[in-house]
Motif scaffolding. Structure first.
Motif, PDB file in Angstrom:
ATOM      1  N   LEU A  77       0.831  -1.207   0.000  1.00  0.00           N
ATOM      2  CA  LEU A  77       0.000   0.000   0.000  1.00  0.00           C
ATOM      3  C   LEU A  77       0.864   1.255   0.000  1.00  0.00           C
ATOM      4  N   LEU A  78       1.952   1.242   0.762  1.00  0.00           N
ATOM      5  CA  LEU A  78       2.842   2.399   0.816  1.00  0.00           C
ATOM      6  C   LEU A  78       3.427   2.694  -0.565  1.00  0.00           C
ATOM      7  N   GLU A  79       3.845   1.654  -1.285  1.00  0.00           N
ATOM      8  CA  GLU A  79       4.369   1.825  -2.639  1.00  0.00           C
ATOM      9  C   GLU A  79       3.305   2.366  -3.584  1.00  0.00           C
ATOM     10  N   GLN A  80       2.078   1.888  -3.436  1.00  0.00           N
ATOM     11  CA  GLN A  80       0.995   2.271  -4.340  1.00  0.00           C
ATOM     12  C   GLN A  80       0.484   3.678  -4.057  1.00  0.00           C
ATOM     13  N   LEU A  81       0.484   4.090  -2.800  1.00  0.00           N
ATOM     14  CA  LEU A  81      -0.128   5.361  -2.431  1.00  0.00           C
ATOM     15  C   LEU A  81       0.698   6.583  -2.807  1.00  0.00           C
ATOM     16  N   GLY A  82       2.007   6.476  -2.863  1.00  0.00           N
ATOM     17  CA  GLY A  82       2.827   7.580  -3.353  1.00  0.00           C
ATOM     18  C   GLY A  82       3.394   8.496  -2.293  1.00  0.00           C
ATOM     19  N   PRO A  83       3.895   9.661  -2.729  1.00  0.00           N
ATOM     20  CA  PRO A  83       4.706  10.532  -1.875  1.00  0.00           C
ATOM     21  C   PRO A  83       3.967  11.266  -0.754  1.00  0.00           C
ATOM     22  N   ASP A  84       2.649  11.356  -0.810  1.00  0.00           N
ATOM     23  CA  ASP A  84       1.912  12.021   0.265  1.00  0.00           C
ATOM     24  C   ASP A  84       1.797  11.141   1.512  1.00  0.00           C
ATOM     25  N   PHE A  85       2.172   9.884   1.398  1.00  0.00           N
ATOM     26  CA  PHE A  85       2.023   8.938   2.492  1.00  0.00           C
ATOM     27  C   PHE A  85       3.376   8.585   3.096  1.00  0.00           C
ATOM     28  N   MET A  86       3.394   8.427   4.420  1.00  0.00           N
ATOM     29  CA  MET A  86       4.626   8.120   5.126  1.00  0.00           C
ATOM     30  C   MET A  86       4.349   7.091   6.208  1.00  0.00           C
ATOM     31  N   GLN A  87       5.263   6.144   6.330  1.00  0.00           N
ATOM     32  CA  GLN A  87       5.132   5.139   7.379  1.00  0.00           C
ATOM     33  C   GLN A  87       5.598   5.766   8.690  1.00  0.00           C
ATOM     34  N   ILE A  88       4.791   5.620   9.751  1.00  0.00           N
ATOM     35  CA  ILE A  88       5.143   6.215  11.035  1.00  0.00           C
ATOM     36  C   ILE A  88       5.376   5.171  12.123  1.00  0.00           C
ATOM     37  N   SER A  89       5.028   3.932  11.819  1.00  0.00           N
ATOM     38  CA  SER A  89       5.288   2.837  12.753  1.00  0.00           C
ATOM     39  C   SER A  89       5.289   1.539  11.970  1.00  0.00           C
ATOM     40  N   LYS A  90       5.585   0.458  12.653  1.00  0.00           N
ATOM     41  CA  LYS A  90       5.619  -0.853  12.007  1.00  0.00           C
ATOM     42  C   LYS A  90       4.256  -1.213  11.423  1.00  0.00           C
ATOM     43  N   SER A  91       3.200  -0.615  11.977  1.00  0.00           N
ATOM     44  CA  SER A  91       1.851  -1.000  11.572  1.00  0.00           C
ATOM     45  C   SER A  91       0.981   0.144  11.080  1.00  0.00           C
ATOM     46  N   ALA A  92       1.573   1.305  10.734  1.00  0.00           N
ATOM     47  CA  ALA A  92       0.730   2.428  10.311  1.00  0.00           C
ATOM     48  C   ALA A  92       1.398   3.311   9.261  1.00  0.00           C
ATOM     49  N   ILE A  93       0.569   3.775   8.324  1.00  0.00           N
ATOM     50  CA  ILE A  93       0.940   4.740   7.287  1.00  0.00           C
ATOM     51  C   ILE A  93      -0.054   5.890   7.393  1.00  0.00           C
ATOM     52  N   VAL A  94       0.425   7.119   7.233  1.00  0.00           N
ATOM     53  CA  VAL A  94      -0.478   8.269   7.274  1.00  0.00           C
ATOM     54  C   VAL A  94      -0.347   9.110   6.021  1.00  0.00           C
ATOM     55  N   ASN A  95      -1.440   9.771   5.667  1.00  0.00           N
ATOM     56  CA  ASN A  95      -1.449  10.752   4.588  1.00  0.00           C
ATOM     57  C   ASN A  95      -1.031  12.072   5.213  1.00  0.00           C
ATOM     58  N   MET A  96       0.120  12.593   4.803  1.00  0.00           N
ATOM     59  CA  MET A  96       0.666  13.808   5.403  1.00  0.00           C
ATOM     60  C   MET A  96      -0.264  15.012   5.214  1.00  0.00           C
ATOM     61  N   ARG A  97      -1.124  14.965   4.218  1.00  0.00           N
ATOM     62  CA  ARG A  97      -2.068  16.065   3.975  1.00  0.00           C
ATOM     63  C   ARG A  97      -3.257  16.045   4.937  1.00  0.00           C
ATOM     64  N   HIS A  98      -3.404  14.947   5.673  1.00  0.00           N
ATOM     65  CA  HIS A  98      -4.544  14.824   6.589  1.00  0.00           C
ATOM     66  C   HIS A  98      -4.143  14.943   8.058  1.00  0.00           C
ATOM     67  N   ILE A  99      -2.917  15.364   8.330  1.00  0.00           N
ATOM     68  CA  ILE A  99      -2.488  15.551   9.713  1.00  0.00           C
ATOM     69  C   ILE A  99      -3.105  16.832  10.245  1.00  0.00           C
ATOM     70  N   ASP A 100      -3.738  16.730  11.404  1.00  0.00           N
ATOM     71  CA  ASP A 100      -4.361  17.892  12.033  1.00  0.00           C
ATOM     72  C   ASP A 100      -3.400  18.551  13.015  1.00  0.00           C
ATOM     73  N   SER A 101      -2.800  17.750  13.910  1.00  0.00           N
ATOM     74  CA  SER A 101      -1.875  18.308  14.900  1.00  0.00           C
ATOM     75  C   SER A 101      -0.957  17.228  15.442  1.00  0.00           C
ATOM     76  N   LEU A 102       0.089  17.682  16.123  1.00  0.00           N
ATOM     77  CA  LEU A 102       1.050  16.804  16.778  1.00  0.00           C
ATOM     78  C   LEU A 102       1.051  17.118  18.261  1.00  0.00           C
ATOM     79  N   GLU A 103       1.135  16.094  19.075  1.00  0.00           N
ATOM     80  CA  GLU A 103       1.180  16.278  20.523  1.00  0.00           C
ATOM     81  C   GLU A 103       2.399  15.553  21.061  1.00  0.00           C
ATOM     82  N   THR A 104       3.290  16.298  21.713  1.00  0.00           N
ATOM     83  CA  THR A 104       4.491  15.678  22.253  1.00  0.00           C
ATOM     84  C   THR A 104       4.259  15.248  23.695  1.00  0.00           C
TER      85      THR A 104
END
Length: 145
Positions: free
Chosen positions: A86-113
């Motif tokens: 899926l990561l290969e198919q989805l393209g550059p807007d998507f990034m793997q953030i853990s062993k089990s998750a990929i996110v669309n960078m355009r859909h990030i709302d906020s970050l909490e540290t």
């Protein structure tokens, strides 16, 4: 829209430039198509129906109980594909953030540290996911942090 194509043996790879006074949906679709991000993804809904999603509709992909769950804006879908496929198919807007998750960078709302330096991603559709330490450096680099 005017289109111009310049061909020469010196060009090794196609390169597109779009000149415009403002960003419109049409221009965004063209840019997505030229950038390879307009490829639809087939996914199986929970009810058994097959839905075709555009990359822009996908917020996150998470592995749950051994199956890829694709989170859209309002619904979730199941896919039999592996996360790396899926990561290969989805393209550059998507990034793997853990062993089990990929996110669309355009859909990030906020970050909490957190206190330990962990970062919790909050998506526009309400999903939340922690970025694992292994992927944190690349994530920060992508955001320019």
């Amino acid at each position: 829209m005017k289109v111009s194509i310049d061909m020469s043996p010196e060009y090794r790879e196609p390169y597109a430039i779009i000149r415009t006074d403002k960003m419109t949906e049409e221009i965004q679709r063209i840019a997505d198509l030229l950038g390879g991000t307009g490829i639809p993804v087939a996914a199986v809904k929970n009810s058994g129906d097959i839905a075709i999603l555009q990359n822009s509709e996908i917020c996150m992909v998470r592995i749950e109980s051994g199956c890829a769950v694709i989170y859209g804006k309002n619904e979730k879908y199941r896919s039999n594909k592996k996360l790396y496929e899926l990561l290969e198919q989805l393209g550059p807007d998507f990034m793997q953030i853990s062993k089990s998750a990929i996110v669309n960078m355009r859909h990030i709302d906020s970050l909490e540290t957190g206190f330990s330096g962990a970062i919790l991603l909050k998506m526009k559709n309400g999903c939340k996911e922690y970025i694992s330490r292994k992927y944190l450096k690349d994530f920060k680099k992508h955001l320019g942090l």
